[in-house]
Each structure stands twice: as structure tokens, then as C-alpha cells.
Design an enzyme around this catalytic site. Structure first.
Site, PDB file in Angstrom:
ATOM      1  N   CYS A   2      43.707  29.431  36.773  1.00 54.45           N
ATOM      2  CA  CYS A   2      42.286  29.866  36.761  1.00 54.45           C
ATOM      3  C   CYS A   2      42.296  29.939  38.567  1.00 54.45           C
ATOM      4  O   CYS A   2      43.176  29.563  39.200  1.00 54.45           O
ATOM      5  CB  CYS A   2      41.112  28.614  36.507  1.00 54.45           C
ATOM      6  SG  CYS A   2      41.283  28.484  34.585  1.00 54.45           S
ATOM      7  N   ARG A  27      44.452  35.573  38.367  1.00 54.89           N
ATOM      8  CA  ARG A  27      44.574  34.560  38.045  1.00 54.89           C
ATOM      9  C   ARG A  27      43.854  34.182  36.719  1.00 54.89           C
ATOM     10  O   ARG A  27      44.279  33.190  35.874  1.00 54.89           O
ATOM     11  CB  ARG A  27      44.385  33.336  39.028  1.00 54.89           C
ATOM     12  CG  ARG A  27      44.761  33.412  40.366  1.00 54.89           C
ATOM     13  CD  ARG A  27      44.444  32.185  41.123  1.00 54.89           C
ATOM     14  NE  ARG A  27      44.904  30.996  40.955  1.00 54.89           N
ATOM     15  CZ  ARG A  27      46.032  30.391  41.334  1.00 54.89           C
ATOM     16  NH1 ARG A  27      46.926  31.115  41.964  1.00 54.89           N
ATOM     17  NH2 ARG A  27      46.609  29.346  40.682  1.00 54.89           N
ATOM     18  N   GLY A 104      43.711  23.815  36.149  1.00 55.58           N
ATOM     19  CA  GLY A 104      44.793  22.828  35.772  1.00 55.58           C
ATOM     20  C   GLY A 104      44.397  22.628  34.276  1.00 55.58           C
ATOM     21  O   GLY A 104      43.457  23.119  33.678  1.00 55.58           O
ATOM     22  N   LYS A 609      47.962  36.447  35.679  1.00 54.96           N
ATOM     23  CA  LYS A 609      49.105  36.612  36.682  1.00 54.96           C
ATOM     24  C   LYS A 609      50.061  35.542  37.072  1.00 54.96           C
ATOM     25  O   LYS A 609      51.479  35.398  37.143  1.00 54.96           O
ATOM     26  CB  LYS A 609      48.619  37.340  38.019  1.00 54.96           C
ATOM     27  CG  LYS A 609      49.834  37.802  39.007  1.00 54.96           C
ATOM     28  CD  LYS A 609      50.000  39.246  38.658  1.00 54.96           C
ATOM     29  CE  LYS A 609      51.207  39.554  39.594  1.00 54.96           C
ATOM     30  NZ  LYS A 609      52.267  40.447  38.838  1.00 54.96           N
TER      31      LYS A 609
HETATM   32  O1  M6R Z   1      55.398  34.184  38.691  1.00 56.08           O
HETATM   33  P1  M6R Z   1      56.470  34.194  37.692  1.00 56.08           P
HETATM   34  O2  M6R Z   1      57.245  35.307  37.941  1.00 56.08           O
HETATM   35  O3  M6R Z   1      56.976  32.719  37.382  1.00 56.08           O
HETATM   36  O4  M6R Z   1      55.688  34.467  36.367  1.00 56.08           O
HETATM   37  C1  M6R Z   1      56.400  34.550  35.251  1.00 56.08           C
HETATM   38  C2  M6R Z   1      55.720  35.235  33.968  1.00 56.08           C
HETATM   39  O5  M6R Z   1      54.554  34.615  33.779  1.00 56.08           O
HETATM   40  C3  M6R Z   1      55.503  36.573  34.454  1.00 56.08           C
HETATM   41  O6  M6R Z   1      56.841  37.491  34.875  1.00 56.08           O
HETATM   42  C4  M6R Z   1      55.177  37.309  33.106  1.00 56.08           C
HETATM   43  O7  M6R Z   1      55.858  37.456  31.946  1.00 56.08           O
HETATM   44  C5  M6R Z   1      54.478  38.829  33.674  1.00 56.08           C
HETATM   45  N1  M6R Z   1      53.149  39.023  33.254  1.00 56.08           N
HETATM   46  C6  M6R Z   1      55.328  39.816  33.082  1.00 56.08           C
HETATM   47  O8  M6R Z   1      54.690  41.174  33.460  1.00 56.08           O
END
Ligand code: M6R
Length: 614
Positions: A2, A27, A104, A609
Site C-alpha cells: 500500500c 503500490r 504492511g 508494483k
Molecule cells: O521489485 P521486484 O523486482 O522485487 O518485484 C518482483 C516482482 O513482484 C515483479 O517482478 C513482478 O513480477 C512484476 N510485476 C512483473 O511484471
């Protein structure tokens, strides 16, 4: 997952909060809300769905809120309780005098809820957060000190939180704290800003304080008091943010995703800049702090990551093993942290994360750090919690990625792995000079080749139209492009909701081939190189089961035209660099299919994201 914001100062607060939430929409975006302190009360406004709905609610209450100069806000990605108005933050205590926003998960919320119910609290929502509102209000009733109340409540909370709290008794005071969730305080002139992430404050100030876990800050327009969990006063460390305010503009593209795909040639140029000058010169990675002794003692590398970053890590494994002859394991962080993992001071642990915030990857890193491993982080956010844990860092410099589906950050992570693998190979002397120079020369050509792919998208758009009505999609590849198949399938799933799966082509006949018939599209990532002939045979096996065959290829082979119904052509490239070139059309294919289907490309359903919960 969030986003939280807060403001205390002299300016009208509502617009500052809503604007901050807009910057944090990546987020989560299933509901939102703000609370502002008016002359007589704390007024709370919430809405289900996108932020625009909250803006509409606020428009109807403009006169009530124009004089307010303190408030908090939240944009939600639901964990406990459906995305409804009742479950949206801010949450209040029984009488509505105390409000909080939270990012969280409160792990012991059930126990806390029972306890608070016994004390007479009535719960309105299904969220874990509401327990904290009641708990802090209860402590405040005992102490009449909001900072103390937050501190006492924090001692009873288990889990992760960034909290921003205000009380109707206090005209000008916000209290904030955090544990295992990001929180940054922006320092202005006679004002403070609070946010889960820098984009929400950067247009107001470049001075910021990153709160550490268990610290509590009490903010008024002209004072900031920082204490630790023992109540001892600390001096805040004000940092200057290395950011310029960026207008999150689509620059004429229909979606951020398309803009970000088109930024990729420059993203590659940026990351190579200063690190790779000419093929004859060594790779420079200033922030990699491995000594010659570390490198000599290194007997293993473990890479942890999630989602798209995990796919980049799989390519990284292939490269490091190929170039450096060091064994590399890759694992999803969420699996890694719940088993007995074997790491020690001779293991290099690499964490890969676009956001630098992913909770599972942070936990995996902390576990390996505790066992003495050197930690190297590859991230797009050098200011993130993960980067702060790093012994060594490779910042990928892809710029802010707004679209939830990762595209340019993936390509930037791949380039980081090429640089790292070649850097290690140079340090260990595991590749001869001509091989090193040839790889580096090829890497320097990648921006132009990606530009070439982006310049002619007709075949890809045609494919998107032909296959947009399919319910399922299979991607096959071998060797270094197996992760490309996984990532291509993930992109399609995420934004079009088509059930897409990536397979190592050799595995097709061990089960998945049963799925094939004349309705099933099979996309073969058929790049010239060591596994070309094998993959061609696997594609023939699929064709023999009447599958609808698509080739993504740089081959001029006549057989390709005979075998495939649709062909997406890409420029020739050395096999080891083909994951970069092959990924671009797959990103575009996913994009055009989703766009054709009218999906919400940049903010697909159920996703966020940054995934800051385990
Ligand atoms: O910020 P991060 O690279 O650690 O995030 C990992 C995954 O949540 C992220 O790559 C997710 O799979 C994407 N939405 C893919 O497009």
C-alpha cells in the site's frame, strides 16, 4: 503493497495528500482515503476503486477541507478484507478521534483484536490495521501522549508496518513509525511530508530522512523529534535525495508500458555508460566491493528474486556459469526463506529487485547476511531498503517504471548480469581476451539492435490480432532463452489474463504436449545458436499435434517458413545476448494483445508494483 502519505505544515493539505497518493498508485489501486484535521474534528473520506473515485468524493466536500493543514492518506492493495470503502484506510478508533494509515501486515492482529474487543472496542472493518487504531487509542487514553502511545502499541505489534497517526486533540502533530516497511520523511520549510516512497514528496523537497526500523518520529510544522524504541532521543540524518521531480508523463504513448518498452535502447546505453567504455577496457563496477581474496575464496553464488527479477536471475545464472565457471543457484525468495538454506562466508548472495522493497527478497538477504555471505544487490532503487543492506551494489538506472508489468527494468537487470558476469570473468581470468572483447563488443551493439526491433512492429501487431481471442498460450525455448519463455508468458498473463505458460522445449513431450491441438498457440523462441536444431525438432513435434505455430527468430532457415504459421523476425545476435533481443517482441506482443482486448494495461487487476508483504 500500500502507499501512505502524511503532511503537517501551513498549506492546504488535501491536494498535497491526493497528489502524493497519485505518485504512489503503483503500490496498489483498489481503494483509497484521506483524513484531515479540521477546526473541530478529524474528517475521513474514502472511496473504493481507483484514486479518481476519491477525487470525486473530495470534490463534494471542498468547503469542509480547504482550511485543513494536517492530514494522512492511503492507497490500498487489499490483504485482509475485500477492497471496500469500509476496509479502506484511514482507520479510526471507536470515537473517531484517532486515525491511522498503515502499510504492511499485522501478523498478531487476531490476538490483538480479541484483546481490544474485550476492552470494549467495536470493529467496523475486516482489516488487520483497525486493531492498531484501537490499540494506539487505548494507549493514548492511558498516557495522553501520542508518541508514547505509538511506542507502547509498537511493543505489542508483530509483523510489518509503516504507520502514520494523528489525534483530534493535537492540532499540528503527526506521529510516524515503521518496521520492515518503507517510510521516508520529507523536510520542508515549516512543513514535513511523510510517504512510503520518494515520488510522493520529491516535488516538494529534496531533503529527506529515511526512518530506520522501530524509530518513532513526532512531527509538527517546525519540529521533528526522533526516538528509538527505548524512548532515547536520536539525531535525525537528513539526506539530499539524488532525484529530480519527474513528471510522470506518457510522452504521447497510450500507456506507460509502451513508453517504457520504447525507452529500452536508452536504458541500455545508460547502464553501460561509465561501466563499459571499449571492448579492450575492463568493466568498471565501482560499487562492487569484492576483494581479490573474496573472489579467490568464492565457491558459490546464490541469486534470490521474485517474478520478473527471478527470470533475469535465471539468465544471470546461465551467464555466470558460462563465463566464470562458478556454480550458481537461483531461487524464488519466497521459497528460499522457508527452508534450510546452506550459505556461508564463501557464498556470494545476489538479490535482484526492481523496487528494492520486495519483502521475501529482503528477508532472504537478511538471512544470508546473518550467515556471513557477501550481499550484492541489483536494483533500480539505490535508495531502497534492499540497497541499504548491500555490501555491493549494481544500480540498474532504468528510471522510474510506472507500469506494473516490468519491462525496462528487466532489460536493465539483464544488462547488469552481463556486466557482472564479465566483471567476474575478468577478475578470475576465466575467459580469454578475444572472447571477452567479442562479448563486450556485442553488448555495445545491443541498443541499436533493440531500436531495430522497436522500429518494425507490424508482424507483432498482426500476431496480436490473430491470437488475442485465445484462452491459452504456450511459450517454448531452450538454454539461455528458457527464462525468456517464462518472462514472455508472465507478461501476457499479467496484462491480458490469458493463461500463458513457458516451458523448456525438451520438457514438452514429458506432459504438456497433451494440451496441444489446433486451438493452442505455441510460440517458439528460436534463436540461432547451440540449441537451434533441437528447438526446431521440438517445434516440429508441436506442429505434428496441429498446434498453431509462431516463431520468434533471427534464423534465415527455409524450414522456419515451412513450419510456422506466423513469424516474428529479429536481428541476428550472438546466442548469449539473444535474451535481450528476444524479449522486446514478447513485451510488445503482450502489450498489443492486452490493448486489443481493452485491458487496463498499466494497472492490471489484483497486482501492485511493489510487493512488501511476504
Ligand atoms: O521489485 P521486484 O523486482 O522485487 O518485484 C518482483 C516482482 O513482484 C515483479 O517482478 C513482478 O513480477 C512484476 N510485476 C512483473 O511484471
Amino acid at each position: 503493497m500500500c502507499g501512505i502519505v502524511g503532511y503537517v505544515g501551513l498549506k492546504p493539505v488535501a491536494d498535497i495528500l491526493v497528489d502524493g497518493l497519485e505518485q504512489l498508485e503503483y503500490r496498489g489501486y483498489d481503494s483509497s482515503g484521506i483524513a484531515v484535521k479540521t477546526d473541530s474534528k478529524i474528517a475521513v473520506y474514502k472511496a473504493e476503486g481507483k484514486l479518481q473515485n476519491l477525487k470525486d468524493v473530495l470534490r463534494a466536500h471542498t468547503s469542509e477541507i480547504t482550511t485543513a493543514t494536517m492530514g494522512i492518506g492511503h492507497i490500498r492493495w487489499a490483504t485482509h478484507g475485500a477492497p471496500t470503502v469500509v476496509n479502506a484506510h484511514p482507520h479510526t478508533c471507536n470515537c473517531g478521534s484517532l486515525v491511522i494509515v498503515h502499510n504492511g501486515i499485522i501478523e498478531n492482529y487476531k490476538e490483538l483484536k480479541e484483546k481490544m474487543e474485550k476492552l470494549g472496542c467495536v470493529f467496523k472493518s475486516q482489516t488487520d490495521t483497525e486493531t492498531v487504531a484501537h490499540l494506539i487509542a487505548h494507549k493514548y487514553a492511558q498516557t495522553k501522549d501520542l508518541t508514547k502511545a505509538v511506542s507502547l502499541a509498537a511493543q505489542e505489534i508483530e509483523g510489518a508496518y509503516a504507520l502514520c497517526v494523528m489525534h483530534n486533540d493535537l492540532k499540528n502533530t503527526l506521529v510516524v513509525t515503521k518496521r520492515n516497511a518503507p517510510l521516508v520523511i520529507g523536510v520542508g520549510e515549516g512543513e514535513y511530508f511523510v510517504a512510503s516512497d520518494v515520488p510522493a514528496i520529491i516535488k516538494h523537497t529534496k531533503k529527506a530522512i529515511y526512518l530506520n526500523d522501530n524509530q518513532i518520529a513526532t512531527l509538527t510544522p517546525d519540529s521533528l523529534k526522533l526516538i528509538n524504541s527505548n524512548g532515547e532521543e536520536l539525531s535525525p540524518k537528513v539526506e539530499v535525495l539524488p532525484w529530480e521531480p519527474v513528471a510522470l508523463s506518457k510522452m504521447g504513448y497510450k500507456h506507460f508500458m509502451l513508453k517504457e518498452i520504447h525507452e529500452q535502447p536508452d536504458v541500455i546505453r545508460n547502464i553501460l555508460f561509465g561501466k563499459l567504455h571499449t571492448p579492450a577496457e575492463p568493466i568498471i563496477l565501482d560499487e562492487v566491493k569484492l576483494t581479490q581474496k573474496d573472489l579467490k575464496d568464492l565457491n558459490r553464488i546464490q541469486i534470490v528474486a521474485c517474478g520478473t527479477s527471478l527470470h533475469a536471475a535465471m539468465v544471470g545464472k546461465y551467464l555466470i556459469e558460462q563465463f566464470c565457471n562458478i556454480p550458481v543457484d537461483v531461487e524464488a525468495s519466497s521459497e528460499y526463506i522457508y527452508r534450510h538454506t546452506v550459505t556461508d562466508e564463501h557464498t556470494l548472495v545476489v538479490g535482484v529487485s526492481q523496487s528494492g522493497e520486495t519483502a521475501d527478497t529482503i528477508t532472504a538477504i537478511k538471512q544470508s547476511q546473518a550467515r556471513g555471505s557477501h550481499i550484492l544487490i541489483i536494483t533500480n532503487r539505490p535508495d531502497s531498503a534492499m540497497a541499504r543492506l548491500a555490501d555491493s551494489l549494481i544500480p540498474v538506472n532504468a528510471g522510474i517504471e510506472v507500469s506494473v508489468a516490468a519491462t525496462k527494468s528487466y532489460i536493465a537487470q539483464l544488462i547488469s548480469f552481463y556486466l557482472l558476469a564479465l566483471y567476474l570473468a575478468e577478475a578470475k581470468g576465466s575467459l580469454d581476451k578475444s572472447a571477452l572483447e567479442s562479448f563486450k563488443a556485442e553488448m555495445m551493439l545491443l541498443p541499436q539492435k533493440v531500436e531495430q526491433v522497436l522500429g518494425t512492429t507490424d508482424d507483432i501487431q498482426r500476431c496480436a490480432r490473430v491470437y488475442s481471442s485465445t484462452k491459452d498460450f504456450i511459450y517454448i525455448a531452450r538454454g539461455i532463452n528458457y527464462p525468456t519463455a517464462l518472462e514472455g508468458a508472465l507478461k501476457l498473463k499479467e496484462i491480458s489474463y490469458i493463461n500463458a505458460t513457458g516451458y523448456p522445449a525438451g520438457e514438452l513431450k514429458h506432459g504438456p504436449i497433451a494440451m496441444l491441438d489446433e486451438t493452442m498457440p505455441v510460440l517458439s523462441i528460436l534463436m540461432n545458436g547451440s540449441v537451434y536444431e533441437k528447438l526446431l525438432s521440438n517445434s516440429e513435434e508441436a506442429k505434428a499435434r496441429n498446434a498453431r505455430m509462431i516463431a520468434l527468430t533471427n534464423s534465415k532457415d527455409k524450414k522456419v517458413e515451412e513450419l510456422f504459421d506466423n513469424i516474428i523476425r529479429v536481428p541476428d545476435v550472438q546466442e548469449l545476448f539473444s535474451p535481450v533481443i528476444a524479449m522486446i517482441p514478447l513485451q510488445l506482443l503482450a502489450y498489443y494483445i492486452a490493448e486489443f482486448l481493452g485491458k487496463d494495461v498499466d494497472q492490471p487487476r489484483n497486482l501492485a508494483k511493489s510487493v512488501t508483504v511476504e
